[in-house]
Design a protein around this motif. Structure first.
Motif, PDB file in Angstrom:
ATOM      1  N   THR A 136      30.546  37.170  34.068  1.00 33.64           N
ATOM      2  CA  THR A 136      29.485  36.905  35.038  1.00 33.64           C
ATOM      3  C   THR A 136      28.419  36.055  34.371  1.00 33.64           C
ATOM      4  OG1 THR A 136      28.081  38.787  34.438  1.00 33.64           O
ATOM      5  CG2 THR A 136      29.831  39.211  36.059  1.00 33.64           C
ATOM      6  N   SER A 174      23.481  38.974  35.793  1.00 32.03           N
ATOM      7  CA  SER A 174      24.203  39.930  36.627  1.00 32.03           C
ATOM      8  C   SER A 174      24.287  41.272  35.912  1.00 32.03           C
ATOM      9  CB  SER A 174      25.619  39.422  36.912  1.00 32.03           C
ATOM     10  OG  SER A 174      26.387  40.425  37.547  1.00 32.03           O
ATOM     11  N   TRP A 233      26.539  43.570  37.205  1.00 34.24           N
ATOM     12  CA  TRP A 233      27.820  44.089  37.634  1.00 34.24           C
ATOM     13  C   TRP A 233      28.726  44.307  36.421  1.00 34.24           C
ATOM     14  CZ3 TRP A 233      32.844  42.416  36.988  1.00 34.24           C
ATOM     15  CH2 TRP A 233      33.811  43.109  37.724  1.00 34.24           C
ATOM     16  N   LEU A 292      33.720  41.439  46.247  1.00 32.61           N
ATOM     17  CA  LEU A 292      33.357  40.330  45.352  1.00 32.61           C
ATOM     18  C   LEU A 292      34.227  39.108  45.610  1.00 32.61           C
ATOM     19  CD1 LEU A 292      32.987  42.097  41.887  1.00 32.61           C
ATOM     20  CD2 LEU A 292      31.176  41.499  43.506  1.00 32.61           C
ATOM     21  N   GLU A 293      33.656  37.937  45.379  1.00 31.57           N
ATOM     22  CA  GLU A 293      34.429  36.695  45.323  1.00 31.57           C
ATOM     23  C   GLU A 293      34.859  36.549  43.865  1.00 31.57           C
ATOM     24  OE1 GLU A 293      35.315  34.251  47.630  1.00 31.57           O
ATOM     25  OE2 GLU A 293      34.667  35.703  49.134  1.00 31.57           O
ATOM     26  N   LEU A 345      30.969  29.726  39.336  1.00 32.82           N
ATOM     27  CA  LEU A 345      30.143  30.887  39.004  1.00 32.82           C
ATOM     28  C   LEU A 345      28.674  30.479  38.917  1.00 32.82           C
ATOM     29  CD1 LEU A 345      30.247  33.916  38.218  1.00 32.82           C
ATOM     30  CD2 LEU A 345      30.543  33.171  35.845  1.00 32.82           C
ATOM     31  N   GLY A 374      27.090  29.967  42.254  1.00 31.84           N
ATOM     32  CA  GLY A 374      27.073  31.118  43.148  1.00 31.84           C
ATOM     33  C   GLY A 374      28.214  31.152  44.143  1.00 31.84           C
ATOM     34  N   ASP A 411      31.458  35.483  42.379  1.00 33.73           N
ATOM     35  CA  ASP A 411      30.628  36.504  41.725  1.00 33.73           C
ATOM     36  C   ASP A 411      31.066  36.752  40.291  1.00 33.73           C
ATOM     37  OD1 ASP A 411      29.092  37.213  44.128  1.00 33.73           O
ATOM     38  OD2 ASP A 411      31.024  37.962  44.860  1.00 33.73           O
TER      39      ASP A 411
END
Length: 163
Positions: free
Chosen positions: A24, A28, A30, A41-42, A82, A85, A88
């Motif tokens: 990421t 982020s 995540w 999520l993508e 990434l 955007g 994700d």
């Protein structure tokens, strides 16, 4: 991975262990904690690559979450997506991404956000000439053992930024 070409001949000693990691942007928070953490999520990945037994079935079952890329510089494309955007997270081998980022200082820095259990990597040998392939497999096994004992394998890994 052996499962990618099961009809080929393989040596016994793995050449390496491939660990697929999710990446990421640094801001982020995540983290991959299992397949359920991927929901919604993508995910950016390279088309037609295997990402391991843990996640491949999830990707196959959830194609609407995937942004696949192909071409000459697929990691450049994924990291740019990434950065913009459009995805994700991106998934790729930890060694491949480490070397890519080291070789591309113009790319944004990424954060490793967890990954799947590593899988052994082998050099597939042609099933067309099984006897010759088995001979080559023995040579590869001996070479890997020799490199491990001499520290040569560690030096090769180090050259590519592999820990």
């Amino acid at each position: 991975y052996r499962q990618d070409v099961p009809d080929f001949v393989f040596h016994d000693r793995p050449a390496a262990t491939s660990t697929m990691q999710f990446w990421t942007l640094p801001d982020s928070d995540w983290t991959y904690t299992g397949l359920e953490s991927l929901e919604g999520l993508e995910i950016g990945l390279i088309k037609d690559y295997s990402y391991g037994d843990e996640v491949d079935p999830y990707f196959k079952a959830n194609p609407d979450q995937l942004q696949e890329t192909v071409g000459k510089d697929p990691l450049v494309s994924l990291v740019r997506r990434l950065e913009r955007g459009r995805v994700d997270v991106v998934i790729d081998d930890s060694w491949v991404m480490a070397y890519f980022l080291k070789s591309h200082p113009d790319m944004p820095r990424l954060r490793m956000a967890g990954g799947v259990e590593g899988e052994s990597v082998y050099i597939p040998l042609s099933p067309a000439k099984v006897a010759r392939s088995k001979e080559l497999a023995r040579i590869i096994d001996a070479g890997i053992e020799k490199l491990e004992k001499s520290g040569g394998l560690a030096r090769i890994y180090e050259r590519y930024g592999v820990k």
